[in-house]
Write an enzyme that holds these catalytic residues in place. Structure first.
Site, mmCIF file in Angstrom:
data_model
loop_
_atom_site.group_PDB
_atom_site.id
_atom_site.type_symbol
_atom_site.label_atom_id
_atom_site.label_comp_id
_atom_site.label_asym_id
_atom_site.label_seq_id
_atom_site.Cartn_x
_atom_site.Cartn_y
_atom_site.Cartn_z
ATOM 1 N N TYR A 1 -1.942 -0.313 10.644
ATOM 2 C CA TYR A 1 -2.253 -1.026 8.992
ATOM 3 C C TYR A 1 -0.388 -0.544 8.171
ATOM 4 C CZ TYR A 1 -3.560 -1.346 4.245
ATOM 5 O OH TYR A 1 -3.968 -1.419 2.128
ATOM 6 N N SER B 1 0.516 -1.519 0.130
ATOM 7 C CA SER B 1 -0.436 0.128 0.003
ATOM 8 C C SER B 1 0.786 1.320 0.166
ATOM 9 C CB SER B 1 -0.849 0.141 1.444
ATOM 10 O OG SER B 1 -1.215 1.755 1.890
#
Length: 250
Positions: free
Chosen positions: A156, A143
Site C-alpha cells: 500500500y 495517503s
C-alpha cells in the site's frame, strides 16, 4: 472572495462513498457540475439525485478505474453533458494491507491495479483534453503512507509513494510545457472511509479498526481541502496537502 469553483466541470472517481462522496457534495454546494464514477451504480445514482434535489448538477457512470476505457468514458460523458472538463479528482483506492510474509499477492496486485494504474488511466484519459485547452486540474488521493513507510503496509505504501512521484513529475512537465495544468496530491491520515472494511488480514484489520475508531475525522474535512485547491486562482498551484486528525500521532 470570488468563487472559482462556480461552473467548473469536475470528474470524481471513487465517488460512491467516503472522501469522493463528501467532495461531490462540497463542490456541488459551490456550484460545480459533477461527473461521478465508481463501481456501485446504485450509490452513484443516490448521490447524484441528492445533489440535483438541492439544485446542483450531477451525472454518473459505473466506472472501474482499472479499465482504461471506463476512464475515457467518464471524460466523454463530461464533454457530452457539460461541454468541457475543468478538473478530475482521482480518488479511487484500495487498502487491503497485510505483512509481506502473509503473501496476499492477490491483494498486492489489486492495490497496484487500482492505486497506481487507476490513477494513470485517469491521467491518460484527461491529459489530451487539458493540453489542448491549456488548462485543467488533476487531483489525487495518496495517503500519509505515501510519505512514510509502515510495517504491515509495504505494498500500500509503495502504491501511494508512486502516486506522489507521478504527480510531482506531472506538475513539472506541465510547467515546462506551458500547458497551465495544475496538480494537487492529498495525503490523508485517519479519515472516514471504507478502506479499513476491505482489509482481509485479521490482525491487520483489528489494528487499523482500532486506529480509525480512536482517531478518524469526517471525510468532509478532505472535501474542504479539494475545494480549496480547485478554488485557487488559475495562476496558483498548491501541489501537496497532508491532512489528518489533530490527535493522531501518525
Amino acid at each position: 472572495m470570488q468563487n472559482n469553483i462556480q461552473g467548473k466541470v469536475v470528474i470524481i472517481t471513487g465517488a460512491s462513498s467516503g472522501i469522493g462522496e463528501a467532495t461531490a457534495y462540497k463542490l456541488a454546494e459551490n456550484g460545480a457540475k459533477l461527473v461521478l464514477g465508481a463501481r456501485r451504480e446504485d450509490k452513484l445514482q443516490a448521490i447524484a439525485d441528492k445533489i440535483k434535489a438541492n439544485g446542483g448538477e450531477a451525472v454518473y457512470r459505473a466506472t472501474d478505474v482499472v479499465n482504461p476505457d471506463d476512464s475515457k468514458a467518464l471524460v466523454a460523458l463530461a464533454k457530452q453533458t457539460f461541454g468541457k472538463v475543468d478538473a478530475i479528482f482521482l480518488n479511487a483506492g484500495l487498502m487491503p494491507s497485510s505483512p509481506l510474509s502473509a503473501l496476499e499477492t492477490a491483494n498486492w496486485n489489486a492495490m497496484i491495479d487500482v492505486n497506481i494504474k487507476g490513477v494513470l488511466n485517469g491521467i491518460a484519459a484527461v491529459l489530451p483534453e487539458f493540453e489542448a485547452q491549456k488548462s485543467g486540474h488533476i487531483i489525487t488521493t495518496s495517503s500519509v503512507a505515501g510519505l512514510k513507510a509502515y510495517p504491515g503496509a509495504a505494498v500500500y505504501c509503495g502504491t501511494k509513494w508512486a502516486v506522489k512521484a507521478i504527480m510531482e513529475s506531472l506538475r513539472m512537465e506541465s510547467a515546462q510545457a506551458g500547458t497551465h495544468i495544475r496538480t494537487a496530491t492529498i495525503y490523508p491520515a485517519a479519515v472516514q472511509s471504507e478502506l479499513v472494511d476491505h482489509i482481509t488480514n485479521a490482525d491487520t484489520s483489528k489494528g487499523y479498526r482500532e486506529l480509525y475508531d480512536n482517531y478518524e475525522i469526517p471525510a468532509e474535512r478532505v472535501a474542504s481541502v479539494v475545494a480549496f485547491a480547485i478554488g485557487q486562482p488559475a495562476d496558483t498551484n498548491v501541489s501537496e496537502f497532508t491532512i489528518g486528525p489533530t490527535t493522531q500521532p501518525w
